[in-house]
Design an enzyme around this catalytic site. Structure first.
Site, PDB file in Angstrom:
ATOM      1  N   GLU A 105       0.829  -1.203   0.000  1.00  0.00           N
ATOM      2  CA  GLU A 105       0.000   0.000   0.000  1.00  0.00           C
ATOM      3  C   GLU A 105       0.871   1.263   0.000  1.00  0.00           C
ATOM      4  O   GLU A 105       0.516   2.273  -0.628  1.00  0.00           O
ATOM      5  CB  GLU A 105      -0.954  -0.023   1.189  1.00  0.00           C
ATOM      6  CG  GLU A 105      -2.069  -1.059   1.027  1.00  0.00           C
ATOM      7  CD  GLU A 105      -3.077  -1.019   2.162  1.00  0.00           C
ATOM      8  OE1 GLU A 105      -4.220  -0.595   1.922  1.00  0.00           O
ATOM      9  OE2 GLU A 105      -2.712  -1.410   3.293  1.00  0.00           O
ATOM     10  N   GLU A 125      -4.227  -9.274   3.555  1.00  0.00           N
ATOM     11  CA  GLU A 125      -5.008  -8.965   4.760  1.00  0.00           C
ATOM     12  C   GLU A 125      -6.231  -9.859   4.935  1.00  0.00           C
ATOM     13  O   GLU A 125      -6.698 -10.093   6.052  1.00  0.00           O
ATOM     14  CB  GLU A 125      -5.445  -7.492   4.733  1.00  0.00           C
ATOM     15  CG  GLU A 125      -4.335  -6.492   5.002  1.00  0.00           C
ATOM     16  CD  GLU A 125      -3.588  -6.087   3.749  1.00  0.00           C
ATOM     17  OE1 GLU A 125      -2.809  -5.117   3.817  1.00  0.00           O
ATOM     18  OE2 GLU A 125      -3.766  -6.742   2.693  1.00  0.00           O
TER      19      GLU A 125
END
Length: 696
Positions: A105, A125
């Site tokens: 990210e 995730e």
């Protein structure tokens, strides 16, 4: 304390280098250092590009797990990434090793991305019941095709650098050994070419056609098997396609917070930490393992060949022994086929397969060829007499210091070790079939097993990419002992009135990958039959013994391998219920004077879990498992328990030990022998404590 983030400026290029070993986790100190370095670089006034890179073995591997469950600390990762994206000069992220989760990210927040060969990039995730909550679901589909973004986020699997380049996730693959130097050179090219910032948030989002979106949704739901995070990930990706970027970020954050508070995320995070804790044994206390480079395997059936392949894939040399030349050739063919399957799945290069078979693997019919092995694992028929003979022969030919391991599923390791002159070097290594695929390894510790032998068992498991759990000695150790008990409860439900097929449906609805009767067919009903016959002389006369599974075996119906078991198996067709099985069960009920009753899904699940938790509590209470978390790791990795429920002990804590105990007491009234509350469960329930309280 030395800063984990260092800033240097050379010729208009600011280099922000992070060194936070071992995995460059994005801790609060790192986040603060990144922000401070960016601001300092821009304040200098002469910076024309910024390069973000990491020292050590990889780029940012994600969040700092030590901050899980803690109050958020500024700067929050989403805010930091937004600030990176807003930098008014080009920002280049230089990735190597792994760029996972929050690490990727961060790279998505940069304007340009370069990766070293071999880099793995992903957003895993979902494996923790979460979604990428720092802009990943909004930026990724603006850079790569929406279908690929959706699959990466909902599946959590990383891609390699070559795939990332083809998707548009990175701009180039770095040349040379110094990725950071390649990134600096790239930044200078951008400056020379007059390139400016290229924030992903300013790009139009790639979209999916409605039919394509629905197909991905259906695939995701099927693969999720009750887990909520994959579909929530897809919901966030949809927001990227339908909302302005800023609104999409808000939607992503809201869904992230929703998942953070869910029971499923708590369960998955528990599983994550439990697997890391399982290998930390107080008894080892820093004990060094023995060096292992050459292993022997006795027995070349499905299990033995699988163990051999698992070892070969990890770089070990393997000698496999069989009883004669024909059996040895068959074992070699099995191992070669397994390696070829790894090639087809993209897990192994074809050249590497050929090298393994030519240089690292051989078969033999002589135990004398184990003379130089560092460890020998027997994987022969589950017979005490056979195993005793194997260990007697190994003791004669193996060098001093070799570890002698048994793959027994049930038998007394101490009795096996007693056949040798070196019981301190004997250990149980209980693999699960197929051994080259299944992650669980029960490390069974005998009465005289030396600490460094135990340490070697855990070190070997890590090398084989398996999750190891320490187990004490009893019939079945941790997993199979618990399986035997809840298996009796399942068979008892069928005698009481439940259909085997209703049981399987209810438990797959609960989240199991397969129901117990389908699993029995897959494994082979003759395996359980042999074990029941082994234990028959010790069977307590008070036990209600269901006979219908034995009747099937007497008819030669062993499951998939014979075409019939509890289900009927025909080529190309889905398994279907067998009416004759119901007839066999009805006859047994009549013979035992049982009037069948209706048993619904909720009661099926309640009985299944009560029996599992009760015996698991007994296993912990007896010291066979050191901690409740060891039971959870065992059932999650070897028995198909739904990961998003965290394991049976975590599940029991979630629903309440008092409720589990009340269920057991209620069932005790109809079968006092099977349903005897475990003392540990009774004690914890009376004290208002949880199994988790015993894990520390």
């Amino acid at each position: 304390m030395e800063s984990k983030v260092k800033l240097t400026v050379d010729g208009g290029v600011a280099v922000v280098r992070v060194d936070n070993p071992p995995v460059n986790a994005l801790s609060q100190a790192v986040r603060a250092g990144l922000r401070a370095s960016l601001r300092a670089a821009l304040d200098s006034g002469d910076v024309k590009a910024v390069v973000i890179c990491c020292a050590g073995r990889g780029f940012f591997a994600g969040a700092d797990i030590r901050e899980f469950g803690q109050p958020p600390k500024a700067p929050a990762l989403p805010d930091l990434i937004n600030e990176i994206e807003a930098v008014p000069v080009p920002v280049v992220a230089v990735m190597h090793g792994s760029a996972l989760g929050g690490g990727l990210e961060v790279a998505l927040g940069a304007h340009y991305r370069i990766a070293a060969p071999g880099t793995r990039l992903g957003l895993p995730e979902v494996s923790l019941g979460l979604l990428p909550g720092a802009g990943g679901t909004q930026r990724l589909p603006r850079l790569v095709p929406a279908a690929d973004a959706a699959r990466m986020i909902t599946g959590g699997k990383p891609v390699d650098a070559e795939t990332a380049l083809s998707l548009g996730l990175i701009d180039r693959i770095a040349d040379g050994d110094d990725a950071c130097a390649a990134g600096i050179a790239f930044a200078r090219e951008l400056i020379a070419g007059g390139k400016g910032p290229r924030p992903a948030g300013s790009l139009a989002c790639n979209r999916l056609e409605p039919a394509e979106l629905e197909a991905i949704r259906a695939q995701t739901a099927k693969a999720a098997r009750g887990a909520i995070a994959p579909l929530k990930c897809l919901e966030a990706v949809e927001a990227a396609m339908t909302l302005p970027f800023a609104d999409g970020l808000k939607r992503e954050r809201a869904v992230f917070q929703e998942l953070m508070e869910s029971d499923q995320s708590k369960a998955l995070i528990h599983a994550f930490f439990a697997e890391r804790q399982a290998g930390k044994l107080p008894e080892l206390g820093g004990t060094e393992p023995r060096a292992i480079s050459r292993i022997g395997v006795v027995g070349g059936g499905t299990m033995g060949a699988g163990i051999a392949v698992s070892a070969l894939l990890s770089g070990l040399e393997v000698t496999l022994a069989e009883r004669d030349d024909a059996a040895a050739a068959k074992a070699a063919a099995s191992a070669a086929k397994m390696l070829e399957s790894a090639v087809k799945r993209g897990k192994l290069a074809a050249e590497r397969r050929e090298a393994i078979l030519a240089e690292s693997f051989r078969t033999t019919t002589r135990f004398e060829d184990f003379a130089q092995a560092d460890l020998v694992i027997e994987a022969v028929f589950e017979s005490m007499d056979v195993k005793k003979d194997v260990f007697t022969r190994l003791d004669r030919v193996c060098k001093p210091g070799v570890i002698l391991a048994s793959n027994t599923s049930y038998l007394d390791l101490n009795a096996i070790a007693a056949m040798t002159s070196r019981p301190q070097d004997v250990i149980g290594l209980h693999f699960f079939s197929p051994a080259h695929v299944m992650r669980l390894l029960e490390v069974v510790v005998g009465a005289k097993t030396a600490p460094d032998v135990v340490a070697t068992g855990f070190a070997l498991a890590k090398r084989l990419n398996k999750v190891a759990v320490r187990a004490g000695i009893c019939d079945g150790f941790i997993g199979n002992r618990i399986l035997s008990h809840y298996g009796k409860a399942v068979y008892g439900m069928v005698l009481a009135g439940a259909s085997p097929y209703a049981v399987d449906r209810a438990l797959t609805g609960f989240g199991l990958a397969m129901g117990p009767f389908a699993v029995g067919d897959l494994a082979g009903l003759d395996i359980g039959w042999a074990n029941r016959k082994r234990l028959a002389p010790e069977r307590d006369p008070r036990e209600t013994y269901p006979e219908f599974a034995d009747r099937l075996c007497e008819l030669g119906r062993f499951g998939r391998k014979t075409g019939r078991g509890f289900y009927i198996y025909e080529d190309g067709a889905a398994p279907r219920p067998d009416p004759e099985v119901e007839e066999i069960i009805e006859k047994e009920r009549a013979a035992k004077g049982i009037t069948p009753r209706s048993i619904g899904d909720a009661e099926i699940v309640s009985r299944y879990m009560a029996a599992m938790v009760n015996e698991a509590a007994r296993v912990v209470g007896d010291g066979i498992a050191l901690r409740p978390l060891d039971v959870d790791v065992t059932l999650l990795n070897g028995y198909g328990f739904p990961r998003w429920r965290g394991g049976p002990m975590h599940y029991a804590d979630t629903v309440g030990l008092d409720k589990i105990l009340a269920d057991i007491c209620r069932y005790h009234e109809e079968d006092p022998f099977l349903w005897q509350p475990a003392p540990l469960l009774q004690r914890l329930a009376s004290e208002g404590r949880t199994f988790a309280s015993l894990n520390s």
